[in-house]
Write a protein that holds these residues in place. Structure first.
Motif, PDB file in Angstrom:
ATOM      1  N   ASN A 120       7.953  -5.746  16.449  1.00 62.97           N
ATOM      2  CA  ASN A 120       7.337  -5.712  14.894  1.00 62.97           C
ATOM      3  C   ASN A 120       5.922  -5.838  15.376  1.00 62.97           C
ATOM      4  N   PRO A 121       5.287  -4.741  14.859  1.00 63.89           N
ATOM      5  CA  PRO A 121       3.862  -4.467  15.355  1.00 63.89           C
ATOM      6  C   PRO A 121       2.789  -5.734  15.002  1.00 63.89           C
ATOM      7  N   SER A 122       1.858  -5.983  16.158  1.00 65.75           N
ATOM      8  CA  SER A 122       0.913  -6.716  15.748  1.00 65.75           C
ATOM      9  C   SER A 122      -0.387  -5.951  15.084  1.00 65.75           C
ATOM     10  N   VAL A 123      -0.328  -4.654  15.176  1.00 71.10           N
ATOM     11  CA  VAL A 123      -1.356  -3.880  14.207  1.00 71.10           C
ATOM     12  C   VAL A 123      -0.719  -2.828  13.465  1.00 71.10           C
ATOM     13  N   GLN A 124      -0.839  -2.813  11.891  1.00 71.60           N
ATOM     14  CA  GLN A 124      -0.373  -1.927  11.126  1.00 71.60           C
ATOM     15  C   GLN A 124      -1.177  -1.619  10.146  1.00 71.60           C
ATOM     16  N   ALA A 125      -1.706  -0.486  10.091  1.00 74.04           N
ATOM     17  CA  ALA A 125      -2.925   0.003   9.020  1.00 74.04           C
ATOM     18  C   ALA A 125      -2.979   1.392   9.145  1.00 74.04           C
ATOM     19  N   PRO A 126      -3.408   1.839   7.760  1.00 73.26           N
ATOM     20  CA  PRO A 126      -3.917   3.241   7.696  1.00 73.26           C
ATOM     21  C   PRO A 126      -5.073   3.476   8.667  1.00 73.26           C
ATOM     22  N   ILE A 127      -5.177   4.484   9.459  1.00 75.27           N
ATOM     23  CA  ILE A 127      -5.971   4.766  10.385  1.00 75.27           C
ATOM     24  C   ILE A 127      -7.599   4.645   9.962  1.00 75.27           C
ATOM     25  N   GLY A 128      -8.098   5.119   8.795  1.00 74.82           N
ATOM     26  CA  GLY A 128      -9.405   4.975   8.298  1.00 74.82           C
ATOM     27  C   GLY A 128      -9.405   3.353   7.994  1.00 74.82           C
ATOM     28  N   ASP A 129      -8.758   2.774   7.299  1.00 69.45           N
ATOM     29  CA  ASP A 129      -8.679   1.182   6.885  1.00 69.45           C
ATOM     30  C   ASP A 129      -8.881   0.436   8.319  1.00 69.45           C
ATOM     31  N   PHE A 130      -8.217   1.036   9.046  1.00 70.76           N
ATOM     32  CA  PHE A 130      -8.294  -0.009  10.512  1.00 70.76           C
ATOM     33  C   PHE A 130      -9.802   0.113  10.792  1.00 70.76           C
ATOM     34  N   PHE A 131     -10.139   1.489  11.065  1.00 72.86           N
ATOM     35  CA  PHE A 131     -11.619   1.672  11.574  1.00 72.86           C
ATOM     36  C   PHE A 131     -12.879   1.148  10.590  1.00 72.86           C
ATOM     37  N   GLY A 132     -12.367   0.673   9.216  1.00 71.78           N
ATOM     38  CA  GLY A 132     -13.362  -0.125   8.591  1.00 71.78           C
ATOM     39  C   GLY A 132     -13.578   0.387   7.358  1.00 71.78           C
ATOM     40  N   ILE A 133     -13.131   1.418   6.718  1.00 73.53           N
ATOM     41  CA  ILE A 133     -13.379   2.100   5.400  1.00 73.53           C
ATOM     42  C   ILE A 133     -12.185   2.295   4.906  1.00 73.53           C
ATOM     43  N   GLY A 134     -11.878   2.098   3.634  1.00 70.42           N
ATOM     44  CA  GLY A 134     -10.341   2.360   2.991  1.00 70.42           C
ATOM     45  C   GLY A 134     -10.952   3.571   2.167  1.00 70.42           C
TER      46      GLY A 134
END
Length: 364
Positions: A85-99
Motif C-alpha cells: 500500500n503506497p506511502s505516497v499517492q497523489a496526482p503529480i501536480g498536486d504532489f508538487f504543490g498546486i492543484g
C-alpha cells in the motif's frame, strides 16, 4: 545523517551519491520514457539503505499539443521497504504543490515548480528507506506522454537512522454546507458556533507515531453571488492523539493558518507558505495555498487528524482538494485507491448553476 544547513557543508559525509533518470541508455537524445494511457510504470526500484534527496520531473506531449489538466491525470506513488500500500499517492501536480491540474512558477523550501510555466517539478523532501524504495507513475492521460525524471539519492552501508518514513496523500471532497438562500449573507458567512469540529474538511487522518510537516489546499469557490463571497472564514483544527474538541492546535481562520491575512488575493510564495493561485473578483474561481511545518513540525505519538472548516461553522459548499505531507512509523493506515481520472478532473471555471445543484451531478 548530516542535515542541509550551509554550516554543515564542510563536514565529512558518508554514503554514495546516486541517481536514477530517464536518460537515453543508447547514448542518444531520447531522454524520456513514453507512458501510454492507462499504463502503470515503475520509474525506479532502489535496494538497500538510503535516502532520496531530490526529485525532478517534467512531462511533454508526444505530439505538439499539451493536454488540458495533465497534471491532475497522472498519478505519482511511492513505496518503502517492500510495502504494497503506497506511502505516497497523489496526482503529480498536486504532489508538487498546486492543484486544479494547473502549474505555476513558484518556489518553497521543499517543493518548487520552475520555468517554463511551472512545468519543471522539483521536490526536496528527504525520503529515507531501510531496504527498498519504488516510485511508480500511472497515466490517466488521453494520449501518450513523454516523461522525463531524475531521482537523486544517497546509498548507505549501514541501517537508516530513523524508523519514520515520508508520506503524502491527496484527497478531494465537495463540501456539504448549508443553503445560503435560507439566511442572510452575514449569518451565512459569520453565524453559528462549531464546538465539535464535526464536518470539517479532513486533510489528514493518520495512525502511528510521527510528525505532520504541511499541506497544500486547493479550493474552487462554487458560490454564485454578488454579496460578500469570501471562502476562507473557517478555522484550522488539528487533533493530536485522539484529543477532544477544542484541540490543542486550534486556529483563527483559513488565511491565518496559511500565514497570510485579511482575505488575500495577492499571489505570493516563500520558503514555508504561499498563495499560488489567488482566485478572481469577489474571491471567485480557483485558489491554491501551501503551508509547510519545516521549522515547526507537529508531533504525534498515536494519531493525528488535520482538519479545517469549509467556511465558518462549515456553511460553505465548495470543491476542496489537498495534499498532506508527513513522516511516521510503519505500517501506515491503508490509503484507498485514488479516485478515477474522470472524478479527479477540475470543474468548469464558470458554472451555470449554484453549488446546491452541483451536488446532484458531481458524483463520487
Amino acid at each position: 545523517m548530516l542535515g542541509t544547513s550551509l554550516r554543515d557543508l564542510y563536514r565529512e559525509r558518508e554514503g554514495k551519491r546516486k541517481r536514477e533518470s530517464s536518460y537515453d541508455t543508447t547514448g542518444g537524445n531520447r531522454d524520456y520514457r513514453v507512458i501510454r494511457p492507462g499504463e502503470r510504470v515503475d520509474l525506479c526500484e532502489l535496494s538497500g539503505s538510503g535516502c532520496i534527496t531530490h526529485i525532478w520531473m517534467t512531462m511533454a506531449p508526444t505530439d505538439d499539443t499539451l493536454e488540458p489538466y495533465l497534471h491532475r491525470k497522472v498519478v505519482l506513488r511511492m513505496y518503502w521497504d517492500g510495502e504494497t500500500n503506497p506511502s505516497v499517492q497523489a496526482p503529480i501536480g498536486d504532489f508538487f504543490g498546486i492543484g486544479h491540474g494547473e502549474t505555476r512558477n513558484f518556489s518553497s523550501a521543499p517543493l518548487a515548480m520552475s520555468p517554463e510555466d511551472g512545468r519543471a517539478l522539483n521536490c526536496y523532501f528527504p525520503m529515507p528507506f531501510g531496504s527498498s524504495a519504488r516510485i511508480e507513475i500511472e497515466s490517466g492521460a488521453d494520449k501518450a506522454i513523454k516523461f522525463y525524471y531524475y531521482v537523486d539519492y544517497e546509498a548507505y552501508d549501514r541501517p537508516i537512522d530513523s524508523p519514520l518514513r515520508f508520506h503524502a496523500i491527496w484527497r478531494r471532497e465537495l463540501t456539504d454546507g448549508v443553503d445560503d438562500q435560507t439566511m442572510s449573507n452575514t449569518l451565512f458567512e459569520f453565524g453559528g458556533k462549531n464546538t465539535t469540529g464535526d464536518g470539517n474538511y479532513v486533510l489528514l487522518d493518520a495512525v502511528g507515531k510521527g510528525h505532520y510537516v504541511g499541506c497544500n489546499l486547493n479550493i474552487h469557490n462554487l458560490r454564485m453571488t454578488r454579496e460578500w463571497n469570501w471562502y476562507g472564514e473557517g478555522d484550522d483544527m488539528i487533533f493530536i492523539d485522539g484529543e477532544p474538541w477544542p484541540p490543542s492546535l486550534h486556529g483563527t481562520g483559513m488565511e491565518d493558518y496559511f500565514n497570510t491575512a485579511w482575505c488575500p488575493t495577492q499571489e505570493y510564495h516563500s520558503p514555508y507558505h504561499g498563495l499560488t493561485m489567488g482566485g478572481g473578483p469577489n474571491w471567485s474561481g480557483k485558489i491554491s495555498a501551501y503551508r509547510f511545518h519545516i521549522e515547526d513540525p507537529i508531533m504525534f505519538d498515536r494519531s493525528i487528524r488535520v482538519t479545517i472548516e469549509h467556511g465558518h461553522n462549515n456553511h460553505r459548499s465548495d470543491d476542496y482538494s489537498s495534499t498532506a505531507y508527513w513522516y511516521q512509523t510503519e505500517p501506515h493506515k491503508d490509503h484507498p485507491l485514488i479516485l478515477p481520472v474522470n472524478e479527479r478532473m477540475p470543474l468548469p471555471d464558470y458554472l451555470p448553476f449554484n453549488a446546491q445543484d452541483m451536488k446532484i451531478c458531481f458524483d463520487y
